[in-house]
Enzyme design. Structure first.
Site, PDB file in Angstrom:
ATOM      1  N   GLU A 171     -11.162  -4.509   9.648  1.00  0.00           N
ATOM      2  CA  GLU A 171     -10.374  -3.581   8.835  1.00  0.00           C
ATOM      3  C   GLU A 171     -10.764  -3.795   7.370  1.00  0.00           C
ATOM      4  OE1 GLU A 171      -5.747  -2.185   8.294  1.00  0.00           O
ATOM      5  OE2 GLU A 171      -6.165  -4.328   8.520  1.00  0.00           O
ATOM      6  N   VAL A 172     -11.361  -2.779   6.751  1.00  0.00           N
ATOM      7  CA  VAL A 172     -11.880  -2.923   5.393  1.00  0.00           C
ATOM      8  C   VAL A 172     -10.770  -2.797   4.360  1.00  0.00           C
ATOM      9  CG1 VAL A 172     -13.475  -1.963   3.686  1.00  0.00           C
ATOM     10  CG2 VAL A 172     -14.128  -2.062   6.104  1.00  0.00           C
ATOM     11  N   PHE A 173      -9.844  -1.873   4.542  1.00  0.00           N
ATOM     12  CA  PHE A 173      -8.774  -1.583   3.591  1.00  0.00           C
ATOM     13  C   PHE A 173      -9.348  -1.162   2.240  1.00  0.00           C
ATOM     14  CE2 PHE A 173      -4.139  -2.169   2.684  1.00  0.00           C
ATOM     15  CZ  PHE A 173      -3.689  -1.634   3.871  1.00  0.00           C
TER      16      PHE A 173
ATOM     17  N   GLY B  56       6.335 -14.836  -2.297  1.00  0.00           N
ATOM     18  CA  GLY B  56       5.121 -15.130  -1.568  1.00  0.00           C
ATOM     19  C   GLY B  56       5.382 -15.455  -0.104  1.00  0.00           C
TER      20      GLY B  56
ATOM     21  N   CYS C  77      -3.085   1.451   6.741  1.00  0.00           N
ATOM     22  CA  CYS C  77      -3.356   0.881   8.065  1.00  0.00           C
ATOM     23  C   CYS C  77      -3.945   1.911   9.019  1.00  0.00           C
ATOM     24  CB  CYS C  77      -2.090   0.274   8.653  1.00  0.00           C
ATOM     25  SG  CYS C  77      -0.712   1.452   8.815  1.00  0.00           S
TER      26      CYS C  77
ATOM     27  N   GLU D 241       4.279  -4.104  12.692  1.00  0.00           N
ATOM     28  CA  GLU D 241       3.368  -2.983  12.459  1.00  0.00           C
ATOM     29  C   GLU D 241       2.231  -3.550  11.636  1.00  0.00           C
ATOM     30  OE1 GLU D 241       1.090  -0.537  11.297  1.00  0.00           O
ATOM     31  OE2 GLU D 241       2.538   0.030   9.756  1.00  0.00           O
TER      32      GLU D 241
ATOM     33  N   ASN E 297       0.804  -1.228   0.000  1.00  0.00           N
ATOM     34  CA  ASN E 297       0.000   0.000   0.000  1.00  0.00           C
ATOM     35  C   ASN E 297       0.838   1.281   0.000  1.00  0.00           C
ATOM     36  OD1 ASN E 297       0.695  -0.876   2.631  1.00  0.00           O
ATOM     37  ND2 ASN E 297      -0.912   0.362   3.540  1.00  0.00           N
TER      38      ASN E 297
ATOM     39  N   GLY F  72       2.277  -5.494   7.810  1.00  0.00           N
ATOM     40  CA  GLY F  72       1.250  -6.206   7.058  1.00  0.00           C
ATOM     41  C   GLY F  72       0.018  -6.421   7.909  1.00  0.00           C
ATOM     42  N   SER F  73      -0.788  -7.374   7.512  1.00  0.00           N
ATOM     43  CA  SER F  73      -2.051  -7.623   8.209  1.00  0.00           C
ATOM     44  C   SER F  73      -1.806  -8.247   9.575  1.00  0.00           C
ATOM     45  CB  SER F  73      -2.931  -8.556   7.379  1.00  0.00           C
ATOM     46  OG  SER F  73      -2.396  -9.868   7.374  1.00  0.00           O
TER      47      SER F  73
END
Length: 474
Positions: free
Chosen positions: A369-371, A199, A275, A241, A143, A219-220
């Site tokens: 969390e929609v993002f 990946g 985020c 984070e 992002n 990341g998530s």
């Protein structure tokens, strides 16, 4: 622009670089395998001792030159961030600006004291001294790919470490090879920075490799838990984070025009793929109807489209999987009884900025969390209720409080657990000199920015020195 591509095949072959706004293939980059991770970690470990022994002035010089290159070459890097990551030009420009500042801040870090002189009850010199950890593994998302990489890579290098870095394959150029190319041009010696797009298997190999002693992951929350679990098994220090679902609290004395503008920015910047995005608009009941009406007008007026060819406020979501997840959450929330006031539709990867009103606190687009560019609005009647709503989340990253009384806002913030608070500002803020990080499901606290960087990428050793060998009774 094409000179920032790195078309060398890695162990997993080549991958197309796809422009999300058009589906066009911009080029190809190598995709790493776990064997590449092993090779890179070994090379980094071999190169690191000489770099650690290099003068702090030389290390700082490399980072200062890198900062200057991010400024002078900003147009090239910005174009990649626009086309590869779907950034609007202003957001891309923020990334290159912050990347330069991160390099300058890291250069200053190389000059800071290495430790402290400690008191001792015995006749000796007692020191606490910082030493580089060796090899740092960095994993960054799509992002804000450049900022979220450089803020770990630069300070880790500044204090004498080597870095093995896994960018998201979807943004491997603007968030990976561009960074490496400019650091190389700035004079970073070979072997100290390895860029391995890949990946989850590549990330896992990086975390588990014996050479990496510290892992910096952004990341998530779900992926962060997996990284932490694997790092714990290998006794690695890990800086996380993670995700967020930040609250923007609008008190009844706030300037409503400014509050609505801040709310729109906080939820719709980069199509909500941040985020720190305001995922929960908590608005006092006395002004909520007007706030919703004005926010919906803002949303309807914002142009959405290709940020490379048009003057738009929102570009595309990163891919179809992310778009479908956003839409599924919106539809489920409307099905739960929320009122769709604006948006809720898409064309290809372009999702309209969305306002949801009368949202229940268990509705999917409020709880998760929609993002994506979605602003759920919930009303409150008292400050105690606002505190309870804001604190009722698994996340704890950022918080914005909008009010006509700043001290009232600060007092309210003290009651809500988050890593970051902004009174009379929205939730999306970042500066290289400031500590950054979240609590609860948003991470392990401030692990980036300012003085946090020294703690993150060094080990603290206790050293004592006597003039003669100490006598003992044995």
């Amino acid at each position: 622009m094409t000179e920032l591509l790195d078309p060398r095949p890695l162990g997993a072959g080549l991958r197309d670089v796809v422009e999300p706004a058009t589906g066009a293939v911009l080029g190809r980059v190598g995709l790493a395998s776990t064997a590449d991770v092993d090779r890179a970690c070994r090379e980094a470990a071999a190169a690191q001792p000489a770099w650690a022994a290099t003068s702090f002035e030389e290390r700082a010089g490399v980072l200062r030159r890198a900062g200057a290159l991010f400024e002078s070459r900003a147009a090239d890097v910005d174009e990649w961030l626009v086309r590869e990551a779907g950034s609007v030009p202003a957001k891309a420009a923020v990334e290159t600006h912050v990347a330069a500042q991160e390099c300058y801040e890291a250069a200053a870090l190389a000059f800071r004291p290495l430790g402290d002189i400690l008191p001792s009850a015995l006749p000796r010199l007692s020191l606490a001294r910082r030493s580089p950890v060796g090899v740092v593994g960095v994993i960054a998302p799509f992002n804000f790919p450049l900022i979220l990489a450089i803020r770990a890579v630069a300070p880790a290098l500044a204090v004498g470490n080597a870095v093995v870095f896994k960018p998201d394959p979807r943004t491997a150029v603007g968030g990976g090879f561009a960074l490496a190319a400019l650091l190389r041009e700035a004079g970073l010696p070979d072997g100290l920075l390895h860029v391995l797009p890949g990946g989850a298997d590549v990330g896992a190999a990086l975390v588990a490799h014996p050479a990496t002693r510290v892992i910096a992951f952004t990341g998530s929350t779900g992926a962060g838990r997996a990284v932490a679990e694997l790092a714990g098994r290998h006794l690695k220090r890990v800086h996380l984070e993670l995700g967020g679902n930040s609250a923007l609290v609008v008190l009844p004395d706030a300037d409503l025009d400014l509050a609505v503008s801040a709310g729109a920015w906080s939820s719709y910047l980069h199509s909500g793929q941040i985020c720190m995005t305001a995922g929960r608009h908590l608005v006092h009941a006395s002004v909520a109807d007007e706030y919703v009406e004005r926010l919906a007008a803002h949303a309807d007026a914002l142009p959405v489209g290709d940020p490379f060819t048009g003057k738009v406020a929102l570009g595309p979501l990163i891919d179809a999987g992310q778009r479908d997840r956003v839409h599924r959450l919106v539809e489920a929330t409307v099905g739960d009884g929320s009122r769709l006031v604006a948006g809720g539709t898409y064309d290809r990867l372009f999702y309209r900025p969305t306002v949801l009103d009368r949202v229940r606190v268990n509705a999917p687009a409020y709880r998760e969390e929609v993002f994506g560019p979605v602003a759920p609005v919930v009303r409150f009647s008292s400050e105690d209720e606002a505190v309870a709503l804001a604190a009722d989340s698994e996340y704890g990253l950022s918080l914005g409080i909008l009010t006509g009384d700043p001290m009232r806002g600060l007092a309210l913030a003290e009651r809500i657990p988050t890593g970051i608070v902004h009174v009379n500002d929205q939730t999306v803020n970042d500066e290289a000199v400031a500590p950054f990080g979240g609590v609860r499901g948003s991470g392990t606290g401030a692990r980036a920015g300012g003085g946090s960087n020294a703690d993150a990428y060094t080990d603290l050793r206790w050293i004592t020195v006597r003039g003669t060998i100490a006598p003992y009774p044995f």
